[in-house]
Design a protein around this motif. Structure first.
Motif, short mmCIF file in Angstrom:
data_model
loop_
_atom_site.label_atom_id
_atom_site.label_comp_id
_atom_site.label_asym_id
_atom_site.label_seq_id
_atom_site.Cartn_x
_atom_site.Cartn_y
_atom_site.Cartn_z
N GLY A 110 -34.74 -41.23 18.87
CA GLY A 110 -33.73 -42.27 18.64
C GLY A 110 -34.34 -43.48 17.93
N THR A 111 -35.52 -43.90 18.36
CA THR A 111 -36.19 -45.04 17.71
C THR A 111 -36.55 -44.68 16.27
N PHE A 112 -37.00 -43.45 16.08
CA PHE A 112 -37.33 -43.00 14.71
C PHE A 112 -36.08 -43.06 13.82
N ASN A 113 -34.93 -42.57 14.34
CA ASN A 113 -33.69 -42.61 13.54
C ASN A 113 -33.32 -44.04 13.15
N LEU A 114 -33.49 -44.94 14.11
CA LEU A 114 -33.12 -46.34 13.86
C LEU A 114 -34.07 -46.96 12.83
N LEU A 115 -35.34 -46.62 12.93
CA LEU A 115 -36.31 -47.12 11.94
C LEU A 115 -35.99 -46.60 10.55
N GLU A 116 -35.60 -45.32 10.49
CA GLU A 116 -35.24 -44.73 9.19
C GLU A 116 -34.04 -45.45 8.59
N MET A 117 -33.08 -45.78 9.44
CA MET A 117 -31.89 -46.49 8.99
C MET A 117 -32.29 -47.88 8.47
N ALA A 118 -33.17 -48.54 9.21
CA ALA A 118 -33.63 -49.87 8.79
C ALA A 118 -34.39 -49.76 7.46
N ARG A 119 -35.15 -48.69 7.29
CA ARG A 119 -35.89 -48.50 6.04
C ARG A 119 -34.92 -48.27 4.89
N HIS A 120 -33.88 -47.48 5.16
CA HIS A 120 -32.89 -47.19 4.12
C HIS A 120 -32.19 -48.47 3.65
N TYR A 121 -31.93 -49.36 4.60
CA TYR A 121 -31.22 -50.61 4.26
C TYR A 121 -32.17 -51.81 4.23
N GLN A 122 -33.44 -51.52 3.92
CA GLN A 122 -34.48 -52.54 4.09
C GLN A 122 -34.21 -53.85 3.34
N GLU A 123 -33.57 -53.76 2.18
CA GLU A 123 -33.38 -54.99 1.39
C GLU A 123 -32.53 -56.01 2.13
N ARG A 124 -31.71 -55.56 3.11
CA ARG A 124 -30.90 -56.55 3.83
C ARG A 124 -31.39 -56.79 5.27
N ILE A 125 -32.48 -56.13 5.65
CA ILE A 125 -32.96 -56.26 7.04
C ILE A 125 -34.00 -57.38 7.14
N ALA A 126 -33.64 -58.42 7.89
CA ALA A 126 -34.56 -59.54 8.10
C ALA A 126 -35.58 -59.21 9.19
N LEU A 127 -35.16 -58.41 10.17
CA LEU A 127 -36.07 -58.12 11.30
C LEU A 127 -35.63 -56.91 12.10
#
Ligand code: NAD
Ligand code: DAU
Length: 352
Positions: A110-127
């Motif tokens: 689950g944490t891996f999936n969430l990290l992948e999602m954050a990586r995919h949308y990285q340009e808008r992820i502040a933290l």
């Protein structure tokens, strides 16, 4: 980058629900909260019923499983999420011993999936803030404290899965430059904790005059922190912490389990009146020990104290009294959890 749409995973659990309450009611945060939770047995949306009512513009609940990549994708497409505070986890050590599979799924995959999602949308992820535990460091003897550089040595399937998730979060920072912070905290207590954990279990059993199970000889030591102090620490790390860093969070409040249970007995005797049979300490029953039971946890939190000026504000005396009062006063929450009615409500509202 400003945080305006924070995704909180596991927001219907104990710490997550207290964190959302803190964010909307007590912090300087002005933006929205998207609470993503799979609603496992440990979740109770009733903990945030008043928040959902009072903040309809700023609070949204989404039932989704972090193990379900497609569901996560939909949430990230629908909401302009720009920060993540990741609480969702299987959190109970005893359950990880009897059934480790769910811990591997949620805490690692689950944490891996969430990290992948954050990586995919990285340009808008502040933290991406990852909420973790002191249990990753293993067990201490009579001396010493866990620091941020203590080597990981987890002893239960729960702590091993949390250790793995910490490593993944750190790796996504090093490898992909994802802006992350990690907190490793000691035992929390306070309102809305599921009564399988020591403090709420003992309060409710004591109230009802039931036996109070203490594992082994009760000498195991935990460091207890009132949940709102933890929430304040997380928010400070999210707003002022350094990316790529981990922060230990603790209560400066080491206590042997037997001492915790005795203190609860005395408070319940005072607040609820004595039982006809006598003081509740008589209900204490020493039971078979937890396999691989870590003996002592103790946290050196000088890093967050000196760099972010954080300190616990609640003492164990005031925090425990508040907690006992909460469980004695909030009879509807308690009865619905004890009777399983909260599950029936969830099924009616959201399906199985
Ligand atoms: P909890 O068990 O009360 O709540 C966990 C929440 O996560 C529940 O609402 C549950 O439905 C949700 N969840 C579980 N699996 C999910 C999945 N696959 N997808 C989406 N949601 C899911 O836990 P807690 O005590 O509030 O702990 C929260 C976090 O803090 C955990 O990561 C835990 O490791 C960490 N932590 C807890 C403590 C403590 O003393 N409780 C101390 C330090 C760190
Ligand atoms: O240290 C942080 C961790 O604290 C978190 O990461 C975990 O999610 C959280 O559950 C908690 O883990 P513990 O195993 O320390 O919590 P628990 O409340 O299960 O137990 C606290 C202590 O009390 C532990 O030494 C085991 C003991 N115990 C527990 C129960 C449920 C008993 O003696 N009797 C009990 O019935």
């Amino acid at each position: 980058m400003l945080m305006k749409n924070i995704l909180v995973t596991g927001g219907c659990g104990f710490i997550g629900s207290n964190f959302i309450r803190f964010l909307l009611e007590e912090s300087n945060y002005q933006g929205k909260v998207i609470n993503l939770d799979a609603l496992t047995y440990a979740a109770n949306p009733e903990s945030l019923a008043d928040i959902a009512e009072r903040y309809p513009q700023r609070y949204t609940f989404v039932r989704a499983d972090i193990c379900d990549k497609e569901a996560l994708q939909e949430v990230f497409e629908e909401h302009p999420i720009d920060a993540i505070c990741h609480f969702a986890a299987e959190s109970h050590v005893d359950r990880s011993i009897s059934g480790p599979g769910a811990f591997i799924q949620t805490n690692l995959i689950g944490t891996f999936n969430l990290l992948e999602m954050a990586r995919h949308y990285q340009e808008r992820i502040a933290l991406f803030h990852h909420v973790s535990t002191d249990e990753v460091f293993g067990s201490l003897g009579a001396e010493g404290f866990f620091t941020e550089s203590t080597p990981y040595k987890p002893n239960s399937p729960y702590s091993a899965s949390k250790a793995g998730s910490d490593h993944l979060v750190r790796a996504y920072h090093k490898t992909y430059g994802l802006p992350v912070t990690i907190s490793n905290c000691s035992n929390n207590y306070g309102p809305c904790q599921f009564p399988e954990k020591l403090i709420p279990l003992i309060i409710l059993n004591a109230r009802e005059g039931k036996s109070l199970p203490v594992y082994g000889d009760g000498s195991n030591v935990r460091d207890w922190l009132y949940v709102t102090d933890h929430c304040r620490a997380i928010w400070l790390i999210m707003t002022e912490g350094k990316h790529g860093e981990t922060y230990n969070v603790g209560g400066d409040n080491e206590m042997a389990n037997l001492q915790v249970v005795e203190s609860i007995c005395d408070i319940v005797d005072r607040l609820a009146g004595p039982l006809p049979e006598g003081p509740r300490r008589q209900l204490i029953t020493f039971v078979k020990d937890r396999p691989g039971h870590d003996w002592r946890y103790a946290i050196d939190f000088s890093k967050i104290r000196s760099s972010l000026n954080w300190e616990p504000t609640e003492t164990f005396d005031t925090g425990l009294e508040k907690t006992v009062r909460w469980y004695l006063d909030n009879t509807t929450w308690v009865e619905r959890v004890r009777s399983g009615e909260y599950r029936a409500w969830i099924e009616k509202q959201y399906g199985e």
